[in-house]
Scaffold this active site. Structure first.
Site, mmCIF file in Angstrom:
data_model
loop_
_atom_site.group_PDB
_atom_site.id
_atom_site.type_symbol
_atom_site.label_atom_id
_atom_site.label_comp_id
_atom_site.label_asym_id
_atom_site.label_seq_id
_atom_site.Cartn_x
_atom_site.Cartn_y
_atom_site.Cartn_z
ATOM 1 N N TYR A 123 4.177 -10.389 19.972
ATOM 2 C CA TYR A 123 3.509 -9.285 19.344
ATOM 3 C C TYR A 123 2.258 -9.893 18.535
ATOM 4 O O TYR A 123 1.760 -10.810 19.220
ATOM 5 C CB TYR A 123 4.467 -8.372 18.535
ATOM 6 N N ARG B 135 -7.494 2.380 20.722
ATOM 7 C CA ARG B 135 -7.803 1.496 19.514
ATOM 8 C C ARG B 135 -6.567 0.389 19.474
ATOM 9 O O ARG B 135 -5.842 0.395 18.440
ATOM 10 C CB ARG B 135 -7.845 2.160 18.160
ATOM 11 N N LYS C 184 6.000 -3.895 21.034
ATOM 12 C CA LYS C 184 6.608 -2.971 19.818
ATOM 13 C C LYS C 184 8.062 -2.920 20.086
ATOM 14 O O LYS C 184 9.057 -2.795 19.337
ATOM 15 C CB LYS C 184 5.851 -1.779 19.902
ATOM 16 N N GLU D 140 1.140 5.028 18.832
ATOM 17 C CA GLU D 140 0.758 3.597 18.375
ATOM 18 C C GLU D 140 -0.682 3.308 18.826
ATOM 19 O O GLU D 140 -1.044 3.895 19.988
ATOM 20 C CB GLU D 140 1.484 2.627 19.047
ATOM 21 N N ASP D 141 -1.622 3.141 18.107
ATOM 22 C CA ASP D 141 -2.879 2.651 18.504
ATOM 23 C C ASP D 141 -3.773 3.664 19.059
ATOM 24 O O ASP D 141 -4.413 3.344 20.095
ATOM 25 C CB ASP D 141 -3.085 1.386 19.154
ATOM 26 N N ASP E 46 3.244 4.694 13.696
ATOM 27 C CA ASP E 46 3.363 3.472 12.756
ATOM 28 C C ASP E 46 2.024 3.073 12.255
ATOM 29 O O ASP E 46 2.223 2.262 11.117
ATOM 30 C CB ASP E 46 3.978 2.450 13.780
ATOM 31 N N ASP E 47 1.161 3.271 12.762
ATOM 32 C CA ASP E 47 -0.386 2.878 12.178
ATOM 33 C C ASP E 47 -0.342 3.648 10.838
ATOM 34 O O ASP E 47 -1.052 2.913 9.831
ATOM 35 C CB ASP E 47 -1.405 2.986 13.150
ATOM 36 N N ASN F 56 -5.356 -7.372 11.658
ATOM 37 C CA ASN F 56 -4.907 -8.337 12.740
ATOM 38 C C ASN F 56 -5.978 -8.376 13.980
ATOM 39 O O ASN F 56 -6.923 -7.269 13.826
ATOM 40 C CB ASN F 56 -3.782 -7.502 13.271
#
Length: 564
Positions: free
Chosen positions: A89, A142, A160, A231-232, A252-253, A396
């Site tokens: 990850y 993203r 993930k 996610e993202d 999760d973001d 990150n």
């Protein structure tokens, strides 16, 4: 069944299997004759990893291992989580996503395209596993701090879910990595001949919403009770608000990041000795993650006795245009309005340095993806104004971190309470060894997922997210606290995930969204034991397969789920 009609699944070739199991699986003679111990298998993997100098090469090796010997892969993850997690990850997954189409070798996960609308459920039928308990979904718009990568973002759901399995023991065959091919605004990708997604512009927000409406229904019809983690997504708020009370889902973001940082913040604030009323937090970065983190901390402040308005006014958010204020002159995105300031007396503060001088913060948070923006001057001022400044550069990958651990320690004279988004090495300063905290979401999202699955929750409530943070903050051992750590040692991640899952279950029960009657009246000690008994253990798979072979079960399909 003869070998001509039975092709063993990849996991059937595990070299720890006995001769009897190999004959049972029709793999006898297809692997070298030695029956190896698990430890010897892991030693070979570590040796092969050490032969590769580049992170991306290590990633590709581990990807191949996961697809050919899933239980050995997870033995490696569980036994060497500190070494392996950064390779599967963040930060390595960022490079893997950038090169995804160029490095593609074999199918991993499920891709659903915009052209599949109206037929999404039929695409789900192609997934080889009939039971799925959790999925991670991205549209690739993203990815980390790397921008719109289209279907190249598949590395994120895969990575993930590998952490869900390794950290929380969700069985690998019950996890579905899912990438939505909704076009991409990345012109370079569309013009790359090796790019494997559709070569169309990103669909509109309305088109994406209609697509997601169909997807969410199809997922729940195909896999009833499935936990869905977004996610993202470039703009994650609409989907979360639209579906959070209809389906078992979370982002999760927004929520996971907020929870893990909240856990570190609870510990840090207590160690400063400064009441929450007197805390002043400057956030550089006001996107979905930044606002999500800030709102979680607002809730903590209100639980410590402040009104919501008093808590909200402890925060100053800064974006690319400067301090977010009511009279800045631009139209603010909806999610930024909550933290917009009205006490700037008409003055606009256009840089982080100006805002820091204006606020004199006790807390400095970075979610900007702008590497090095926490300059030596800013860090030195944080130490001037505070005995124990809280410095959390959370972006990150590592190159995008607002400062390094070494810089934070050096320029605050060793007094910073530090947590980052990416890993940093330990650092010796003035004769003392400092250990960095990493506010990695892997401390909470695996436990959130496991607790939600085991409680059979119909919804992931805010109280469940908050419970994940508070349980993480109290999971540190006395030894970890004495070392100045804000987060537990990663080697304890499975125990920590069980603790988080237990408290998520309790929160689901209190909210009345649970559907598992067996555990309603369990004592905490019994509940934790029950949770841990439900966790997949890759080290026990060989024994389980041996027992199945002895009983003669699973002959038609090798060892069924044991060979993923």
């Amino acid at each position: 069944m003869s070998a001509s009609t039975h092709s063993p699944r990849p996991g059937a070739y595990d070299t720890s299997y006995s001769t009897a199991v190999r004959k049972h699986n029709n793999t006898y003679g297809l692997v070298p004759p030695a029956v190896e111990s698990i430890d010897l298998q892991v030693t070979r993997c570590l040796e092969q990893l050490a032969q590769k100098s580049k992170g991306i090469d290590k990633y590709l090796y581990l990807s191949g291992l996961r697809n050919t010997n899933v239980h050995l892969f997870y033995r490696l993850v569980v036994q060497h989580i500190k070494t392996i997690a950064p390779l599967i990850y963040t930060p390595t997954v960022g490079e893997a996503c950038l090169q995804w189409s160029h490095n593609y070798v074999q199918p991993e996960g499920l891709y659903i395209s915009y052209s599949d609308r109206g037929n999404i459920k039929s695409i789900l039928e192609n997934w080889p596993e009939t039971k799925v308990q959790i999925t991670v979904i991205t549209d690739g718009s993203r990815i980390l701090g790397l921008g719109d990568l289209g279907i190249n973002g598949m590395g994120i759901p895969i990575g993930k879910l590998a952490l869900y399995v390794g950290c929380a023991g969700i069985r690998p065959d019950l996890a579905l990595p899912l990438t939505l091919d909704l076009g991409t605004g990345n012109k370079a990708l569309r013009e790359d001949p090796l790019y494997m997604g559709s070569r169309r512009e990103k669909v509109s927000a309305q088109e994406e919403q209609e697509f997601l409406d169909e997807l969410m229904v199809a997922l729940n019809e195909k896999f009833p009770g499935i936990v869905i983690q977004f996610e993202d997504f470039k703009n994650p708020f609409p989907a979360l608000e639209r579906y959070r009370h209809k389906f078992t889902c979370f982002n999760d973001d927004i929520q996971g990041t907020g929870a893990v940082i909240l856990a570190g913040m609870i510990s840090a604030v207590k160690r400063t000795g400064i009441p929450v009323r007197d805390q002043r937090a400057v956030f550089f970065g006001a996107g979905s993650a930044g606002v999500g983190v800030a709102k979680q901390i607002v809730e903590f402040f209100t639980r410590e006795g402040l009104t919501e308005d008093e808590a909200r006014r402890c925060f100053w958010l800064v974006d690319t245009k400067g301090l977010i204020t009511n009279d800045r002159g631009d139209k603010l995105a909806d999610h930024k309005v909550y933290f917009s300031r009205d006490d700037n007396d008409g003055r606009q503060y256009k840089s982080l340095a100006e805002v820091v001088d204006f606020v004199k913060p006790t807390i400095l948070m970075g979610l900007s993806t702008i590497g090095g923006i926490f300059s030596p001057e800013i860090l030195t001022k944080m130490a001037k104004w505070n005995d124990t400044p809280i410095v959390f550069p959370l972006s990150n990958p590592s190159a995008n971190s607002e400062c390094t651990f070494e810089e934070a320690i050096k320029y605050t004279n060793g007094r910073a309470l530090f947590a980052s988004g990416s890993p940093f090495a330990e650092f010796e300063f003035q004769g003392r060894r400092y250990i960095p905290g990493q506010g990695n979401n892997m401390y909470v999202f695996p436990g959130i997922g496991l607790g939600t699955i085991l409680s059979k929750a119909t919804e992931v409530t805010q109280s469940m997210i908050y419970a994940s943070a508070t349980s993480l903050s109290t999971s540190l051992t006395s030894s970890e606290i004495s070392q100045g750590l804000l987060y537990p040692d990663l080697t304890r991640i499975r125990d920590v995930s069980a603790i988080v899952a237990m408290e998520v279950i309790r929160a689901a029960q209190q909210a009345g969204v649970d559907r598992e009657p067996l555990i309603k009246d369990m004592k905490d000690e019994d509940l934790k034991s029950w949770v841990m008994s439900k966790m997949y253990d890759p080290n026990s798979e060989t024994r389980r397969v041996e027992e199945e072979a002895t009983r003669g079960k699973g002959k038609e399909n090798g060892i069924m789920a044991s060979h993923l």
